[in-house]
Structure formats: C-alpha cells, structure tokens
Motif scaffolding. Structure first.
Motif: not given
Length: 88
Positions: A36-60
């Motif tokens: 469930k924790i991994i599933k939640s992390a994947a949901i967060l990953g989907d959100y970030l990939a779709k709605h947020e611009e990377p702020q640094n190289g690691e996020e990019m």
C-alpha cells in the motif's frame, strides 16, 4: 502534499526525500503494508509527472523515467524510491 508547501518540498531533492520518508513512516505507523505504501508512492509519482515541473536535475530524471516506464516499471520505481528513503 496536503498541508505542506509543495514549493519547499520540490525545490530541493533532499527536501523531497525527507517529505517522502515522513509519509512512509506515517503510513507504517498507521499499519499500511509495503504494498500500500508503494502504491501510494506510485500515485504521488503519477501526480508529480503530470502536474509539476521538475525543480532540479534529480526530479527531471525521475520525470523522464516515469514518462517512459510502463505500469510495472512505475511500480518498481516507486518501490525503489520508498526503499531509498526507508534506509536513511
């Protein structure tokens, strides 16, 4: 990222990892299993990939990996991120 200033979390990769670790620890405290924790992390990953611009190289890099990954690979990437912060 409810209740937290996401700009502060996303401006620095170490801040993002600290936020993710806090959420993982909170999930464990409430009795969530690793799946469930991994599933939640994947949901967060989907959100970030779709709605947020990377702020640094690691996020990019994470956003690019997320973009090319299939669903199984996204779950594995989420699992690795959880493992990364869980060992710190």
């Amino acid at each position: 990222m409810h209740g937290t200033d996401k700009k502060d979390i996303l401006k620095d990769f170490e801040e993002f990892k600290a936020y993710l670790k806090k959420q993982v620890d909170l999930g464990k405290k409430f009795g969530l299993d690793d799946g469930k924790i991994i599933k939640s992390a994947a949901i967060l990953g989907d959100y970030l990939a779709k709605h947020e611009e990377p702020q640094n190289g690691e996020e990019m890099l994470l956003q690019e990996l997320w973009r090319v990954a299939d669903e199984d690979e996204k779950q594995r990437l989420a699992q690795l991120l959880v493992k990364l912060v869980d060992t710190e």
